[in-house]
Design an enzyme around this catalytic site. Structure first.
Site, PDB file in Angstrom:
ATOM      1  N   LEU A   1       0.474  -0.977  -0.221  1.00 45.26           N
ATOM      2  CA  LEU A   1      -0.028  -0.412  -0.132  1.00 45.26           C
ATOM      3  C   LEU A   1       1.125   1.102   0.426  1.00 45.26           C
ATOM      4  CD1 LEU A   1      -3.053  -0.984   2.410  1.00 45.26           C
ATOM      5  CD2 LEU A   1      -2.909  -0.422  -0.456  1.00 45.26           C
ATOM      6  N   ASP A   2       1.888   1.416  -0.053  1.00 46.84           N
ATOM      7  CA  ASP A   2       2.868   2.718   0.067  1.00 46.84           C
ATOM      8  C   ASP A   2       4.502   2.256  -0.791  1.00 46.84           C
ATOM      9  OD1 ASP A   2       3.380   5.245   0.592  1.00 46.84           O
ATOM     10  OD2 ASP A   2       4.338   4.905   2.058  1.00 46.84           O
ATOM     11  N   VAL A   3       3.893   1.845  -2.001  1.00 48.99           N
ATOM     12  CA  VAL A   3       5.175   1.187  -3.390  1.00 48.99           C
ATOM     13  C   VAL A   3       5.518   2.749  -3.789  1.00 48.99           C
ATOM     14  CG1 VAL A   3       6.617   0.035  -5.513  1.00 48.99           C
ATOM     15  CG2 VAL A   3       4.492  -0.755  -3.004  1.00 48.99           C
TER      16      VAL A   3
END
Length: 369
Positions: free
Chosen positions: A172-174
């Site tokens: 969810l935070d690449v």
């Protein structure tokens, strides 16, 4: 979690036992952290993320480490989330948790990694000429290694998180600030503060939208529901930044996806490619097209990370499918990015039934880290 002593004691107890008998998480004393970071010198400080500061350091035994500092009460829960996931995974392109330290109201997580810089440090700096195309390609493959599925790809990172880890994980935070690079330009995916676990249905519903604005998949933004295809979307944005050498916010007044699509459609990709990249236009076109596939409006249309790796390596049968999609794209003057159906989560196991609409929608909160 409050910033009082009780909550910190609870956090200390949690971190000390989170690994269970299988993964020992060491408790470091503060003097060890002071020594390793040269008293938190600016030379060892890495580009900070929201509520989180990172340092590189070296223990007295010569071991290189990376340290994440959580200094605000609202980040304690994120710290716990990161630790709870990292003790369950092990991969050459993921951060490995060594231990922790609590001093005052600050919490430190210590990782076994010789940090050189973040990808954001390197690609956003116009004066940095260290990242030729071979190194960028290596970094993209390494990140994909941490995220996919078939045995052929079980050692790829995002592939690993999505399919082969002991628990299925959606990061969810690449994004570039969460990709750490060592001196040999090997990447490690970090930033698991907002990551979530999911079941075989590959679908999870959340209360709020977490992550970094610009990398958040539209279906997650609109419905608070997401799948591993949300990471595929973020990876597509990462591809755009890697080939242009710019933040997605500095590409154009247009939305980044529309901007890349427009230049691809008009045959002017060479105008937006980082001038420091010395590679043939055909290869750059291929990577732009892979990025465009990853950020398609409908999550179900996006490839899986296994398929992305196949395309990166030139071995995926999706290459033929890509040729057919390109024909459709050329007929579309604008990139369709809005209007995501509530059931579009990119999972073949979803029933397809629509949720009943609520009379009042909750205001979505964003937590960028």
């Amino acid at each position: 979690m409050a910033a009082g002593s009780t909550s910190l004691k609870s956090l200390d107890r949690y971190l000390y036992t989170v690994g269970g008998e299988d993964r020992i998480v060491h408790r470091f004393d503060f003097n060890t952290i002071i020594y390793a970071t040269d008293n938190f010198s600016e030379a060892n400080r890495i580009l900070p993320r929201y509520g989180v500061t990172m340092y590189k350091g070296r223990l007295q035994n010569g071991q290189d480490i990376t340290i994440t500092q959580y200094s605000k009460a609202f980040t304690y829960k994120q710290c716990m989330n990161e630790a709870s996931i990292l003790v369950k995974v092990e991969h050459q392109n993921l951060m490995q948790l060594l231990g922790y330290c609590i001093h005052g109201t600050k919490v430190y997580l210590i990782y076994d990694f010789a940090l050189n810089a973040t990808l954001a440090d390197m690609i956003y700096d116009p004066m940095c000429n260290l990242l030729d195309w071979d190194k960028r390609y290596k970094i993209l493959l390494g990140v994909a290694r941490a995220l996919a599925g078939a045995d052929l790809f079980r050692h790829w990172a995002l592939v690993y998180l999505h399919r082969h880890a002991p628990i299925r994980i959606i990061h969810l935070d690449v994004q570039p600030a969460n990709i750490l690079i060592d001196e040999s330009y090997n990447p490690r995916l970090s930033g698991f503060e907002v990551a979530v676990t999911t079941s075989e249905t590959d679908c999870v519903s959340l209360d709020n939208v977490f992550g970094t604005v610009g990398y958040i998949a539209p279906e997650y933004h609109m419905t608070l529901r997401c799948s591993t295809k949300a990471d595929v979307y973020s990876f597509g944005m990462l591809v755009f930044e890697t080939i242009t050498g710019k933040s997605i916010w500095n590409l154009s007044p247009l939305r980044p996806v529309e901007y890349v699509h427009k230049n691809w459609l008009e045959g002017t990709l060479s105008d937006i490619i980082d001038p420091q990249i010395d590679v043939d236009p055909v290869s750059m076109t291929k990577f732009a097209e892979i990025g465009l596939l990853c950020v398609q409006r409908l999550a179900a249309d996006r490839p899986t990370m296994e398929e992305v790796i196949g395309m990166l390596l030139g071995t995926s049968p999706l290459t033929r499918k890509l040729a057919r999609i390109i024909v459709k794209w050329r007929k579309s003057p604008k990139w369709p990015i809005l209007g995501i159906p509530e059931t579009d989560l990119g999972s073949t196991s979803l029933s397809g039934k629509k949720k009943k609409k609520k009379k009042k929608k909750k205001k979505k909160k964003y937590q960028s880290i």
